[in-house]
Structure formats: C-alpha cells, structure tokens
Design a protein around this motif. Structure first.
Motif, mmCIF file in Angstrom:
data_model
loop_
_atom_site.group_PDB
_atom_site.id
_atom_site.type_symbol
_atom_site.label_atom_id
_atom_site.label_comp_id
_atom_site.label_asym_id
_atom_site.label_seq_id
_atom_site.Cartn_x
_atom_site.Cartn_y
_atom_site.Cartn_z
ATOM 1 N N LEU A 42 -2.456 -2.786 -7.083
ATOM 2 C CA LEU A 42 -1.630 -2.872 -5.878
ATOM 3 C C LEU A 42 -2.374 -2.355 -4.655
ATOM 4 O O LEU A 42 -2.223 -2.891 -3.555
ATOM 5 N N MET A 43 -3.187 -1.334 -4.836
ATOM 6 C CA MET A 43 -3.974 -0.796 -3.724
ATOM 7 C C MET A 43 -4.982 -1.836 -3.225
ATOM 8 O O MET A 43 -5.142 -2.030 -2.013
ATOM 9 N N SER A 63 -2.758 4.664 -12.551
ATOM 10 C CA SER A 63 -2.615 3.549 -13.488
ATOM 11 C C SER A 63 -3.313 2.304 -12.950
ATOM 12 O O SER A 63 -3.635 2.199 -11.762
ATOM 13 N N THR A 64 -3.514 1.370 -13.848
ATOM 14 C CA THR A 64 -4.155 0.110 -13.486
ATOM 15 C C THR A 64 -3.310 -0.668 -12.483
ATOM 16 O O THR A 64 -3.842 -1.279 -11.554
ATOM 17 N N PHE A 95 0.832 -1.209 0.000
ATOM 18 C CA PHE A 95 0.000 0.000 0.000
ATOM 19 C C PHE A 95 0.865 1.258 0.000
ATOM 20 O O PHE A 95 0.600 2.205 -0.733
ATOM 21 N N VAL A 96 1.923 1.289 0.798
ATOM 22 C CA VAL A 96 2.806 2.447 0.875
ATOM 23 C C VAL A 96 3.590 2.629 -0.422
ATOM 24 O O VAL A 96 3.869 3.763 -0.847
ATOM 25 N N SER A 97 3.923 1.503 -1.087
ATOM 26 C CA SER A 97 4.683 1.601 -2.338
ATOM 27 C C SER A 97 3.895 2.319 -3.429
ATOM 28 O O SER A 97 4.485 2.848 -4.375
ATOM 29 N N ILE A 98 2.590 2.366 -3.313
ATOM 30 C CA ILE A 98 1.760 3.064 -4.306
ATOM 31 C C ILE A 98 2.098 4.554 -4.324
ATOM 32 O O ILE A 98 2.140 5.182 -5.382
#
Length: 179
Positions: free
Chosen positions: A58-59, A52-53, A41-44
C-alpha cells in the motif's frame, strides 16, 4: 535536393490561433490520483501491523499514485487548442521513403495535398512530416524534414491550413497512413 536554413520548426513555433490551455479533465484526473495516493498512504498509519507485506504494498501504491499525479499535473494537464473553433489539436509525426520527398515538398509549398498521389507512410524513414491538426479538421500545420546524418533538418517552412484546405490535409493524411 538542397536543404534550406529554416529557423522555426512546427513544434517550436507559434500560431496566433493556437493557444495552450489547462485541460480540465487532465487536471481532475491528476488531482484524483494525488488524493487517492494520499488516502492510501495515510491509511497505512491506521494499520496495526505496519511491517506487513500489505502495508508495504500500500505504501508503494500510494507513493506511486502521488508521484504520477504530480507528473500528470505538471506535464500532462496542458493542451493546445485552435481558438476559432475551440477544438483540441494533436501533434504527431509521419515518416516516408526518400523517393517521395519531391512530391511532398511540392504539395506542402503549393498548399494542395493530393489524396490520389499514392504516397504511403512508413514506420520509419528518411523523410519526416511533423503534423499539428485539430480534432474538427478546421486547422492543420505541416512541415517536412529530411534525415541528414545524425539529425532531421527542415526542408520546408511551417505551412498552415484552415477550413477546407485543412480538411483536405486530413483526408491526405488518413489516405497515406501506414496500415
């Protein structure tokens, strides 16, 4: 056969040699899922294109891992343990045809399950046997229920077995298991 009025059922009653404790492996799996979800989640927020898709996927994955970790932490991190041996117990139910209720009731009440009785369990039925058995087969608990319209009502009280009696219960259960 008349049903008896019985207050305690197997899964609601307690035994002095059975304790609920935190499963270390279950706790570690839950925490790992939560940390992995949080990292995803944080990497988003480090991505350049947040709409982006891939970032949306990832979320969703991060949120799902966090929620599953929390669910496992509160509901799946406990286990029942037979204290004298430290063995984890498992709870399950088996179903039988109504024609076997007399034999099953007699076996439970006299405390001597007969492996050669020829009783086979089924995927569903009018008779339900609730079972708690330790993995080392040193402890077992049984209770029999009969389906009376809309609910299963207790036929026997909870019967506890230890030592060689519990091993006999385990042998009986494996012998009558549906294929």
């Amino acid at each position: 056969m008349a049903t008896k009025t019985i207050d305690a059922t197997l899964f609601a009653s307690s035994h002095p040699d059975i304790a609920k404790r935190t499963s270390v492996s279950g706790l570690l799996i839950s925490l790992t899922m939560m940390v992995a979800g949080l990292l995803i989640f944080v990497s988003i927020f480090e991505m350049h294109d947040k709409s982006s898709t891939i970032s949306m996927a990832l979320m969703v994955v991060g949120t799902a891992l966090i929620l599953l970790g929390v669910f496992r932490l509160f509901w799946k991190s406990k286990e029942m343990v037979y204290l004298p041996t430290g063995s984890v117990t498992k709870e399950r139910s088996m179903f039988f045809d109504l024609k076997h209720i007399g034999e099953l009731t007699e076996m439970i009440e006299r405390g001597n399950p007969d492996c050669e009785a020829g009783i086979k369990s089924e995927s569903s039925g009018n008779v339900r046997m609730d079972i708690m058995i330790s993995q080392d087969n040193k402890f077992a608990a049984l209770q029999l229920f009969q389906f009376v319209p809309y609910t299963y009502t207790p036929v026997t009280s909870v019967r506890y077995f230890t030592g060689s009696e519990a091993a006999a219960v385990s042998a009986f259960l494996s012998k009558c298991k549906a294929v």
